[in-house]
Structure formats: C-alpha cells, structure tokens
Design an enzyme around this catalytic site. Structure first.
Site, PDB file in Angstrom:
ATOM      1  N   ASP A 174       0.851  -1.193   0.000  1.00  0.00           N
ATOM      2  CA  ASP A 174       0.000   0.000   0.000  1.00  0.00           C
ATOM      3  C   ASP A 174       0.885   1.241   0.000  1.00  0.00           C
ATOM      4  OD1 ASP A 174      -2.270   1.912   0.955  1.00  0.00           O
ATOM      5  OD2 ASP A 174      -3.281  -0.022   0.821  1.00  0.00           O
ATOM      6  N   HIS A 207      -3.486   5.838   4.066  1.00  0.00           N
ATOM      7  CA  HIS A 207      -4.220   4.658   3.631  1.00  0.00           C
ATOM      8  C   HIS A 207      -3.522   3.366   4.043  1.00  0.00           C
ATOM      9  CE1 HIS A 207      -6.068   1.892   0.592  1.00  0.00           C
ATOM     10  NE2 HIS A 207      -7.113   2.700   0.689  1.00  0.00           N
ATOM     11  N   ASN A 302     -14.547   0.378  -5.559  1.00  0.00           N
ATOM     12  CA  ASN A 302     -15.584   1.282  -5.032  1.00  0.00           C
ATOM     13  C   ASN A 302     -16.303   2.029  -6.154  1.00  0.00           C
ATOM     14  OD1 ASN A 302     -14.454   0.555  -2.558  1.00  0.00           O
ATOM     15  ND2 ASN A 302     -13.243   2.420  -2.394  1.00  0.00           N
ATOM     16  N   SER A 376     -11.333  -1.059   0.348  1.00  0.00           N
ATOM     17  CA  SER A 376      -9.969  -1.038   0.886  1.00  0.00           C
ATOM     18  C   SER A 376      -9.950  -1.393   2.357  1.00  0.00           C
ATOM     19  CB  SER A 376      -9.353   0.354   0.713  1.00  0.00           C
ATOM     20  OG  SER A 376      -8.930   0.577  -0.602  1.00  0.00           O
TER      21      SER A 376
END
Length: 440
Positions: A174, A207, A302, A376
């Site tokens: 990530d 994130h 998403n 996520s």
C-alpha cells in the site's frame, strides 16, 4: 463458468492510465533463459540478484527489463513491437500487456452527508406517521463500535477467537506505514519501499497505515477500542504506492515477488485500476504466488453507486481468477452502496465480503486514528482473518483460500455482491476439527 465470446467481454476502461512500459508474462519454465538481445535489451535486473528478493525501485527504473523470477514476469522499458521479438525467443511468452497505473481506492467522501440525510429522512417519516422502509420486516440491530472493539472486529468474531496470527507473515502492499506509530512499538515489522526516489516505507498518505492497522493492529491498543485482527502476525510492509496514492505494475509486482520470497502467507492489496478486463500479469502472479503458499487478497473496488442503480464492476487486480476479491459490508451486514458487483467473466467475481463502512483504524501521527470507508477497509479484515486461519490450520495457498470461503457466514445479500459471505475468525478447536494439512 463458460468463457464468453470476445464480443461479450467488457472493454478496458478508456481512462486506464499506462506508463509506456510493457509487462511480459513468461511460461512456467522458470529455469529457461530469456534471449533479451532479441528485443535489443541488454540492461536486465533480476530479483534473484538482490538480497531478500527486493529489487530497488531505482534499479527497476534504470533497467531495460526487470525480471521477477518467482512470478515469471518481467517489466520491460520498450514498445510492444520491440517486445514482440521475444515471442520467437527460447522461453515462451504467454502475454504482453501495457503497464497500468493503480491507485488507493477512494473512500466515500460523502458518507457523513449521506448518513445525515438518511437520518433526517427517517425522522421526518416517523414524525409524519408514515411507514419507514424496512419496518414491516425489522432488520437486525446493526453492529456498532464499543469501548472494547470496533464493529468490524465484532462482526468477524475476532474478539472470541483464541488465534492471533502468531508465526504467520502478512504483507500489506500500500502507501506504507507510520513506522513510529505508538500502536506498533515492539512489533516485528519489516518494511521496504518500491516507489522510485523514495527510500523509506514511511506512510505520508494514511491509507497504508489504516490497512495495516486493520489487518495486524494490537489486540489491546494503548488507546481506544481494538481494531486489528491478527495482533501477533509478523508484519511486512511494502510501500508500492506513493504518498499521493498511486503506483505502477512494476512496483506492485516487485512487492508481490518480495513478499513471496519472504514466505508471507497472506498478501493484502487495497489498490486497483478501474479496468473491467482481467490484467494478465496479476492472473499469473496470483496463481504462482498460490503455488508457493502465498494468498493474495485484493479490494473489489468502489466504483458502484447503488442508490442510482449503478453496480460497478470488480477492477484489476482483484478481477484475476487467482486473487481473492473482497466486497464491503455496512454495520447491518448489507452491501455497501459503493461496493463493486461481480461481472459474468472468469475472475470478475466478488469472492467474499467483510466490514468496509465507517471502519476505525490506525492513522499516521499526530491523528493516530481515523474512520474511513471502502472495499480497501474490507480487504485487510480478510487478510487478518486469513492469518488466523493459517495459524489455526497450518494451511497455505489454495487450501487457505478454500478454508476462508468455507468458513464464511452466508448472508441474505446476492452472491454477486458478497460471494461466499462474511469471513469469520476461527474459534476454539478450529485447528483440531479441520486438521493441520501442513506445518505452520
């Protein structure tokens, strides 16, 4: 599933970003040499030539070709015509694809507004004496955060599981991790950067810290409720996305190769590109990782807007057959309005689901914690649960995948949205009851 004709396949999104490089997938004969001279390439970086299997980002950028030996994949700085010359070389080429740019999957920026609006609508209906949708068949009470644990940790039954992921390595690919975060002090964390020009895996976005926290956060945080699933897992953090939240196939594949080389049983990827057609490099990487005992878990995406009748689609890399695609649930265990739906093509399915709405987890200091939404956020729940099942049963790769789907709680939601259902944590006796097919 029957393979549909080419005309029925969804097209690649015209907005997909590419880098100009090509990703080459070779046949499985890993020991067969590649005649790079056939394509006029002389400067080649090979993951086997670097310690810990990590190819430095700058080496990837400078090389004419970077080979990820464990995956049988190479990223080549050449045009498709030049790379096509490799097809006649000694080692067979299965596919050549443009290198894509991936991003952190955006959270719902209007969650507060939607929640406020829905609350006002509900209150107005009650005051007017009008029937409220759903009251004819009352829904079960939603999960909610408590002082002890977040709603997601409760929903997946991690609070009652005796397993902690001890002895299992989990890689989160990530934006990195806040390496000085107080909740990770004393934990075994191995961190590397695969972003060009960035030497540290320090998270300047947030994130990655959030996802790492959900997958592997502490059982008893110094402050606030429990938010992490596999509290004793060994954490491997691969910074494959920049602090702006983007990265390319080369960095992501380098992270996967590194995680496989280090024996990570679970690889969590909350990133993607809105490309409806499976991206060949990830189909190969997912399969070859599974064969070596590493399960890749990825966010479905998403891109849905269910309130307006748009169901979206599972994007890359989650739409690869050998990568476990995760959809998002809200606290009532219904499909999140933004969570992508399965497509009727091989690999386009949502495989399982997990909590993904209003998820509290770690965040870079000084904020320390943050609550956000997205597939996520659902993905690291499943990654952490996979670590618990890996500890409980000793299973890896394909067997671990099968265990997760078999252990899921079936939901009333359509399978095209939630797959096998909500993944649950193993409870007391799970390892004995299911048997240990492999050593831990």
């Amino acid at each position: 599933m029957i393979d549909p004709p080419a005309a029925a396949r969804p097209p690649r999104s015209p907005g997909a970003q590419t880098t100009g490089r090509q990703v080459v997938v070779f046949a499985d004969a890993a020991d067969e040499p590649v005649d790079w001279s056939a394509a006029g390439i002389s400067d080649v970086a090979d993951s086997r030539d670097f310690s810990s299997g990590r190819v430095p980002a700058q080496a990837m950028r400078d090389a004419g070709a970077t080979v990820f030996a464990r995956l049988g994949i190479a990223v080549v700085a050449a045009g498709p015509d030049q790379v096509a010359a490799l097809r006649g070389a000694r080692r067979p080429v299965l596919s050549v694809s443009p290198e894509l740019v991936h991003h952190v999957l955006p959270e719902d920026p209007s969650a507060y507004v939607r929640g406020y609006r829905d609350g006002v609508t509900d209150l107005a209906a009650r005051l007017a004496g009008a029937p409220v949708p759903g009251e004819e068949t009352p829904l079960p009470p939603p999960f909610a955060d408590t002082a002890a644990a977040t709603w997601g940790i409760q929903a997946v039954q991690a609070t009652t599981s005796p397993f902690t992921g001890q002895g299992v390595r989990v890689a989160v690919l990530d934006t990195g991790l806040d390496l000085q975060h107080p909740d990770f002090v004393g934990r075994t964390v191995t961190a590397e950067s695969f972003v060009t020009g960035v030497d540290s895996a320090q998270d300047g976005h947030g994130h990655g810290t959030h996802c790492t926290g959900t997958a592997c956060g502490p059982r008893v945080p110094p402050a606030g409720p429990r938010y992490g699933v596999a509290s004793d897992a060994e954490v491997f953090v691969g910074k494959v996305l920049s602090d702006e939240g983007s990265g390319d196939d080369g960095g992501i594949l380098a992270g996967i190769d590194w995680a496989v080389a280090n024996g990570c049983a679970v690889i969590s990827m909350s990133l993607g590109a809105d490309v409806a057609e499976a991206h060949p490099p990830y189909s190969a990487a997912g399969r070859r990782a599974l064969e070596q005992g590493s399960l890749i878990v990825a966010a479905a995406g998403n891109n849905a807007d269910r309130e307006n009748g748009e169901f979206g689609f599972v994007g890359a890399p989650a739409n690869s057959v050998e990568i476990l695609a995760v959809g998002a649930l809200d606290p009532r265990l219904t499909t999140a309005w933004f969570s992508a739906r399965s497509l009727p093509v091989p690999g386009g399915e949502v495989d399982v689901a997990a909590p993904g709405v209003d998820v509290l987890s770690a965040w870079p200091m000084p904020e320390r914690y943050n609550t956000i939404s997205g597939t996520s956020m659902a993905t690291p729940h499943v990654a952490g649960l996979a670590a618990l099942w890996a500890e409980a049963t000793g299973r890896r790769g394909y067997e671990l995948w099968a265990t997760l789907t078999q252990a899921s709680r079936r939901l009333t939601e359509p399978s095209v949205d939630v797959g096998s259902g909500l993944v649950l944590a193993p409870q007391e006796g799970a390892g004995t009851a299911r048997g240990r097919s492999r050593g831990a």
